[in-house]
Design an enzyme around this catalytic site. Structure first.
Site, short mmCIF file in Angstrom:
data_model
loop_
_atom_site.label_atom_id
_atom_site.label_comp_id
_atom_site.label_asym_id
_atom_site.label_seq_id
_atom_site.Cartn_x
_atom_site.Cartn_y
_atom_site.Cartn_z
N GLY A 1 0.81 -1.22 0.00
CA GLY A 1 0.00 0.00 0.00
C GLY A 1 0.84 1.27 0.00
O GLY A 1 0.33 2.36 0.18
N CYS A 2 2.14 1.12 -0.18
CA CYS A 2 2.98 2.31 -0.24
C CYS A 2 3.44 2.49 -1.68
O CYS A 2 3.70 1.53 -2.38
CB CYS A 2 4.22 2.15 0.62
N GLN A 3 3.57 3.73 -2.10
CA GLN A 3 4.09 3.95 -3.44
C GLN A 3 5.59 3.72 -3.46
O GLN A 3 6.16 3.33 -4.46
CB GLN A 3 3.77 5.37 -3.89
N SER A 4 6.22 3.99 -2.32
CA SER A 4 7.64 3.67 -2.19
C SER A 4 7.74 2.34 -1.44
O SER A 4 6.78 1.88 -0.84
CB SER A 4 8.35 4.78 -1.42
#
Ligand SMILES: Cc1ncc(COP(=O)(O)O)c(C=O)c1O
Ligand SMILES: Cc1ncc(COP(=O)(O)O)c(C=O)c1O
Lengths: 407, 141, 407, 141
Positions: free
Chosen positions: B50-53
């Site tokens: 759920g993190c873009q990074s």
């Protein structure tokens, strides 16, 4: 003021109800086709495009965050409204038809020749054609739960012939052409006993009944926002987690993937797996606003008031010579399908329109029902909570006048 | 120090800043000083979804306390997980489980608290608590 | 006033452009994800729900007629805009992804193991995953037209290996992640020489280029309204009549049938065969209004002005140390994908957002491009005709500040 | 009588009515007096598509003129096709082909002229002209 609902106040929420048609104040009685939209929902749409329109999910900028939050909040509104266990069981669709096709397509690889699919005799085309296409693809057989002349399902043959071969059962919660509320609890229970999955088409039920999907224990349930005071182009499909995990994705595209390479693509988790592409973002948000609007009034009060409209209209219409109502079951919502003896429904509808009264005429996307009654179609007046008893009077007067002109 | 006291400390530190630039600069600082996860744990099952990074988190148990290490390929994300680790690392599982997370709001990262936020702050907190839960279960069994 | 466009006046049409983000006037540079909506289009939406909201086709009452006329007028607006021969070749969809899936699903029965499908290396996931799913269903092979580091397609391998086995070719007109305008004329011609059909994904082209679909002689072309100042949840698929007649219907439901019985169902003619269920009526009408809006300004002037924005932004950004732009072809639209050396795009996007500047960061639904460059993603600034040179300045300032803070 | 004269006559007749009721009542009258198609031609290939009610139209050639007969299961539709037939029947193919249809508008049926209209007025006109075209082609060949 009406004891149950302050209809006069409610009507002020709907700008369209103030308009004239052919020089007469509009009487809108085509609610089963599409409901009208309150200012509160229109305002949400305007606010979206004026203040935070952005593509959702994975955007780091504020607009995208605001839009994502509002969209996901709408999903939770839908979840709570239908007492759904998990928000990921709410798949946003473009409408009931889309939801049904998603399930029908998903079952392609689960069915084999010899398997059976049951469908009721009073389905909307949207809940017939996808299953016919599915049967064509898989060799499964389409069986029909018959109906009687009162416009109610006859469950005995279904109960008797249900078997392990039955994989799926489809039925609408309420028939759009007849108004009949079907005994879906019993159908679901019987189907589950032989291990079949059940999809209930809730398009017509949603405006009148707040279905408790956990209590119903239904496998799939579909609705369209445009029938519950929401915008066009959006709806929702409920599916049990276990089914949604089993079904393959319907469409490929953005949003529904975890990783993509030309060699190998993995799909995203629920609900995204079934939500390929940029969704109807504004529509989804306005869908949530429509449910909020209805809940602020109260679904129980809406249903009670509509029943009153139905009973009054039914008894008044039946006083007209040669008028026959199709759908005479005791358990029905505020839909009255009727014909005048020897008169084509199209003629009645055309004359009513001249009087500013909007009804629907034709087969209502339910040709098998018309074939059953051997009629070309019916005139259908369908009432919403913003209709009034005096509008019923105008309908009755209108039908009388039409009958007189046409005979 | 107790979790609550650390959180207060962090809130105090952040309250000195007048604008977002100072706040983010400090977060970037914190990111740089993050207790780094050792490379062997930078694997997919340490990734937080759920993190873009990319964010990897690892937990160990030392003397009845959970010790977190982490890393990210984005420096702001590193700052955020760094703040979380400062608040939750070296604490007893039970304390981690019962700890509140309001301080995030107070240090001006409220907007990052949305469950749909692409940086996955909510997922990170969930993951830290999951580790604590696992160790708690171990202790009790 | 700008010599080409009166941008100051145009900006007044967009209420959202007046808002603040984190205390700063919004600089919206995420136009490739979704465009903003002018008041003229918002007004059409409000007018629809306030005055003539009704379910369309086959309704005899006035509201239904007005809604039907407006909806079909929008179809003709789309037809004319793209110089399409017949209005029935315009299929209304819920967006580009829907259109692509419709075609991919339709080709299932036409493909066999050994057949080849070509797709470009710079596609959006929406134009990759459906073909992967199609290949899985049919045993056809997915081949990739490669790209070079400038961000342009390398057609030689494609030309060399095209053969009778090639059934389909898919390519976007413009890459959403790079801004590259692809040589679709040549691709279409080469594909046709071996008898393959070509689908061009025009999602990113539509805001910048008025494609002449008859001149292109393309078989399918897809667009989304939300990228061209229209609403979310609606788009169009163009298909040549001969293909649309050959393809089976995609979804079953209301609207798309001629006759339904449980024994036999016949499908309606074009375009209805592909338009099952209640469509996004309001969305379709507003889609037409969005095209009217753009045409009133003039697509040529829009393109010329955007090119100016692109050139200015490119040269200014390139002055920043360590900034690399992905997509350096000469033929591109106003999309700039970039990274700062050693800095994660997410960090840049987050800081820009704090300054009120909305850009997109990540893989932009085009992971294969990121894999090609071996980067986790890019920062993408995409400009529309309502952006200004001073907004470009704010972007450049912002990136400089972010670079300073992050290194 | 020439097509134009008949159309004028129809417009004159309709101009006497003050309200829609009289207009529709007259249309219903016209429907009842429609030259009926013989049952053998009430087949699917005489059906006009795009109408919610069924409309059958048949054409014959007599003395160089096209003679139309029709029927519908809805009386208003019958009235509409009756008006069309009154204007176009017993005319030379070339005259039918060149005839205007503005009179529909003038007799207050404008709303029925939308191509999407469920009563299929536009399809009816098209069908009558198609018959005329076919006979015209026959004459010329
Ligand atoms: C090139 C390209 N193709 C397809 C799509 C998908 O469009 P939609 O999400 O509107 O279906 C997009 C939008 O992001 C795009 O940029
Ligand atoms: C019972 C029923 N099912 C399905 C549908 C189809 O819904 P939609 O056209 O919104 O997809 C309708 C709407 O007419 C309906 O009444």
């Amino acid at each position: 003021m009406h004891p149950m609902l302050n209809v006069a106040e409610i009507r002020k929420d709907f700008p369209i109800l103030g308009r004239q048609v052919h020089g007469q104040p509009l009487v809108y009685l085509d609610n089963a086709a599409t409901s009208q939209t309150p200012q509160q929902v229109i305002d949400v749409i305007v606010d979206y495009y004026s203040r935070y329109n952005a593509n959702i999910h994975r955007g780091v900028h504020s607009l995208s965050q605001e839009a994502t939050d509002a969209y996901e909040k709408a999903r939770i509104t839908i979840q709570k409204h239908f007492n759904i266990q998990h928000s990921h069981e709410v798949i946003m669709t473009s409408g009931t038809t889309h939801g049904i096709n998603m399930v029908a397509s998903g079952f392609t690889s689960f069915l084999n020749p010899g398997d059976e699919i049951w469908v009721s005799a009073m389905e909307h085309h949207s809940n017939i054609v996808p299953w016919q296409m599915l049967c064509e693809r898989t060799g499964a057989e389409l069986r029909v739960i018959p109906m009687n002349t009162t416009g109610e399902l006859v469950l005995q043959p279904f109960y008797e012939e249900l078997s392990e071969r039955t994989q799926l059962v489809f039925c609408n919660h309420i028939s759009n052409a007849l108004g009949t509320i079907n005994p879906i609890e019993e159908i679901i229970e019987a189907a589950h006993e032989v291990g079949a999955a059940v999809l209930i088409d809730g398009a017509q039920a949603a405006p009148h009944i707040k279905a408790d999907l956990q209590a119903l224990d239904v496998d799939f349930y579909t609705i369209s926002a445009h029938k519950i005071c929401g915008p066009t182009g959006v709806g929702a499909l409920y599916g049990k987690t276990e089914w949604l995990e089993k079904l393959p994705p319907y469409q490929g595209g953005g949003e529904m993937i975890a990783e993509v390479s030309f060699e190998k693509t993995t799909y995203a988790g629920l609900p995204h797996k079934f939500e390929a592409g940029t969704p109807n973002i504004c529509g989804g948000i306005a869908f949530g606003a429509a449910l909020d609007y209805l809940n602020a009034i109260g679904m129980d009060r809406i249903a009670a008031y509509e029943t009153e409209l139905l009973q009054y209209a039914t008894s008044e219409l039946l006083k007209i010579n040669g008028l026959r109502i199709y759908g005479e079951g005791t358990n029905k919502t505020s839909v009255i399908s009727f014909n005048l003896e020897g008169i084509h429904p199209y003629d009645v509808g055309t004359l009513l329109d001249q009087m500013g009264i909007a009804v629907r005429t034709g087969h209502h996307c339910a040709q098998p029902i018309m074939d059953f009654y051997q009629i070309p179609g019916t005139v259908r007046a369908s009432f919403a909570f913003y209709n009034t008893l005096s509008e019923v009077d105008r309908l009755v007067e209108g039908v009388k006048k039409a009958a007189q002109m046409l005979s | 120090m107790q979790i609550e006291a650390i959180q207060e400390e962090i809130v105090d530190e952040f309250s000195m800043f007048d604008d977002w630039m100072q706040r983010y600069e400090y977060m970037i600082e914190l990111g740089k000083s993050l207790p780094k996860i050792s490379d062997e744990f930078k694997t997919d099952d340490h990734l937080i979804k759920g993190c873009q990074s990319k964010v990897w988190v690892h937990a160990d148990m030392e003397d009845g306390k959970v010790v977190f290490t982490a890393d990210s390929d984005a420096i702001i994300t590193k700052g955020i997980i760094g703040i979380l680790i400062r608040a939750f690392s070296n604490q007893k599982p039970a304390d981690i489980l019962s700890a509140k997370t309001d301080f995030i709001d107070e240090i001006g990262l409220k907007e990052h608290l949305s469950p749909t936020r692409a940086n996955g702050l909510v997922s990170m907190i969930k993951q830290l608590k999951l580790y604590a839960l696992a160790y708690q279960a171990k202790i009790e069994s």
